[in-house]
Write a protein that holds these residues in place. Structure first.
Motif, PDB file in Angstrom:
ATOM      1  N   ALA A 177       0.836  -1.197   0.000  1.00 24.78           N
ATOM      2  CA  ALA A 177       0.000   0.000   0.000  1.00 24.78           C
ATOM      3  C   ALA A 177       0.871   1.247   0.000  1.00 24.78           C
ATOM      4  N   LEU A 178       0.511   2.194  -0.836  1.00 30.51           N
ATOM      5  CA  LEU A 178       1.120   3.522  -0.792  1.00 30.51           C
ATOM      6  C   LEU A 178       0.165   4.437  -0.047  1.00 30.51           C
ATOM      7  N   CYS A 179       0.714   5.221   0.879  1.00 35.40           N
ATOM      8  CA  CYS A 179      -0.109   6.070   1.747  1.00 35.40           C
ATOM      9  C   CYS A 179       0.311   7.523   1.608  1.00 35.40           C
ATOM     10  N   PRO A 180      -0.135   8.174   0.535  1.00 39.10           N
ATOM     11  CA  PRO A 180       0.234   9.578   0.360  1.00 39.10           C
ATOM     12  C   PRO A 180      -0.604  10.511   1.225  1.00 39.10           C
ATOM     13  N   GLY A 181      -0.037  11.665   1.497  1.00 45.59           N
ATOM     14  CA  GLY A 181      -0.795  12.733   2.127  1.00 45.59           C
ATOM     15  C   GLY A 181      -1.584  13.477   1.074  1.00 45.59           C
ATOM     16  N   TYR A 182      -1.696  14.775   1.228  1.00 47.52           N
ATOM     17  CA  TYR A 182      -2.472  15.589   0.288  1.00 47.52           C
ATOM     18  C   TYR A 182      -1.650  15.814  -0.984  1.00 47.52           C
ATOM     19  N   VAL A 183      -2.198  15.350  -2.107  1.00 44.73           N
ATOM     20  CA  VAL A 183      -1.511  15.439  -3.392  1.00 44.73           C
ATOM     21  C   VAL A 183      -2.222  16.478  -4.257  1.00 44.73           C
ATOM     22  N   ASP A 184      -1.457  17.267  -4.964  1.00 45.27           N
ATOM     23  CA  ASP A 184      -2.015  18.351  -5.781  1.00 45.27           C
ATOM     24  C   ASP A 184      -2.696  17.763  -7.022  1.00 45.27           C
ATOM     25  N   THR A 185      -3.934  17.343  -6.846  1.00 46.29           N
ATOM     26  CA  THR A 185      -4.727  16.760  -7.927  1.00 46.29           C
ATOM     27  C   THR A 185      -6.077  17.470  -7.983  1.00 46.29           C
ATOM     28  N   ALA A 186      -6.928  16.993  -8.892  1.00 46.51           N
ATOM     29  CA  ALA A 186      -8.266  17.584  -9.035  1.00 46.51           C
ATOM     30  C   ALA A 186      -9.077  17.429  -7.753  1.00 46.51           C
ATOM     31  N   ILE A 187      -8.820  16.343  -7.008  1.00 42.77           N
ATOM     32  CA  ILE A 187      -9.565  16.142  -5.752  1.00 42.77           C
ATOM     33  C   ILE A 187      -9.238  17.244  -4.757  1.00 42.77           C
ATOM     34  N   VAL A 188      -7.967  17.600  -4.654  1.00 47.80           N
ATOM     35  CA  VAL A 188      -7.565  18.685  -3.745  1.00 47.80           C
ATOM     36  C   VAL A 188      -8.173  20.007  -4.205  1.00 47.80           C
ATOM     37  N   SER A 189      -8.162  20.255  -5.504  1.00 43.75           N
ATOM     38  CA  SER A 189      -8.749  21.496  -6.018  1.00 43.75           C
ATOM     39  C   SER A 189     -10.234  21.563  -5.710  1.00 43.75           C
ATOM     40  N   ARG A 190     -10.917  20.437  -5.895  1.00 44.72           N
ATOM     41  CA  ARG A 190     -12.358  20.385  -5.615  1.00 44.72           C
ATOM     42  C   ARG A 190     -12.622  20.594  -4.123  1.00 44.72           C
ATOM     43  N   ASN A 191     -11.832  19.931  -3.291  1.00 42.80           N
ATOM     44  CA  ASN A 191     -12.003  20.087  -1.850  1.00 42.80           C
ATOM     45  C   ASN A 191     -11.669  21.506  -1.395  1.00 42.80           C
ATOM     46  N   ALA A 192     -10.685  22.127  -2.048  1.00 38.32           N
ATOM     47  CA  ALA A 192     -10.323  23.502  -1.698  1.00 38.32           C
ATOM     48  C   ALA A 192     -11.497  24.440  -1.944  1.00 38.32           C
TER      49      ALA A 192
END
Length: 253
Positions: A177-192
């Motif tokens: 499993a890879l466990c990234p933190g907050y990645v600059d993707t469309a999901i972060v933009s949408r959540n922002a």
């Protein structure tokens, strides 16, 4: 790293982390099936890259996964590399979360990984080489406030890969499993956008708020996750099995 002759499948391969990993695998010679619900988007991102193969598949729908994986394996052979990346990030205070919301998150983030891995493993023999990687999250290692379903689903997939690594111990197939933190993707933009509206702040302030969730207070880039995935797919990582790899700028748990 040469994956020529190998077939890889990446769920959620039309955007963000999934697309970045898919492109890296294709550049390394693999034939890569990218899946998602939006076939037009998959076709658009695959255009010009002959080793990317779009396939409409909804990981929350069992017949869609079973039929999709069977079709992909029939066209390009056993799935030697499986990246279970598809997921949704929805949050709500626990007392307001509905059972429908809970089930929607679980259906994609946990059931979807179960179906994807089970389908991919069915294409492989016990002696075959394989890499099964789930994109979990730092939420798989610690709780996130206001995201109980998401947190539980990401903890769940870590339990799944640990169980599968034990069940397949001694084979040439690894599970990690890879466990990234907050990645600059469309999901972060949408959540922002949602956080800004809810908290009365600018989107830049909302992005900075999320960045502080990473230990180094900086949003991650997709290539950081891709680099870890490609290492796990290499022979150098052949003895890395049942592990959770944190990518968050520092120690998380």
């Amino acid at each position: 790293m040469d994956h020529a002759g190998r077939h890889a499948l990446v769920t959620g391969g039309g955007t963000g982390i999934g697309l970045d990993i898919a492109r890296a695998l294709a550049a390394a010679g693999a034939e890569v099936t990218i899946t998602g619900r939006d076939l037009d988007r998959l076709k658009a991102v695959a255009a010009g890259t002959p080793r990317l193969h779009p396939l409409a598949m909804d990981v929350a729908d069992e017949p869609s996964v079973r039929d999709g994986i069977a079709a992909a394996a029939g066209a390009r052979g056993p799935i030697a590399i499986c990246i279970a990346n598809a997921g949704i990030a929805e949050g709500a205070p626990f007392h307001r979360e509905t059972l429908d919301q809970w089930r929607r998150v679980m259906a994609t983030n946990l059931d979807g990984v179960f179906l994807t891995f089970q389908g991919a493993l069915a294409t492989l023999g016990r002696e075959d080489w394989g890499r099964m990687i789930v994109i979990s999250s730092i939420a798989g290692l610690r709780g996130l406030k206001g995201a109980s379903a998401y947190t539980a689903s990401k903890h769940g997939v870590i339990g799944l890969i640990r169980a599968l690594s034990e069940e397949n111990m001694g084979s040439r197939i690894t599970f990690n499993a890879l466990c990234p933190g907050y990645v600059d993707t469309a999901i972060v933009s949408r959540n922002a956008t949602e956080i800004a509206a809810r908290q009365g702040m600018t989107e830049a302030e909302a992005r900075a708020y999320m960045a502080r969730g990473n230990r180094h207070k900086t949003l991650l880039q997709t290539d950081e996750v891709t680099g870890a995935a490609m290492w796990l797919c290499s022979e150098a990582a052949r003895s890395v099995n049942g592990q959770t790899i944190q990518i968050a700028g520092g120690q998380v748990a």
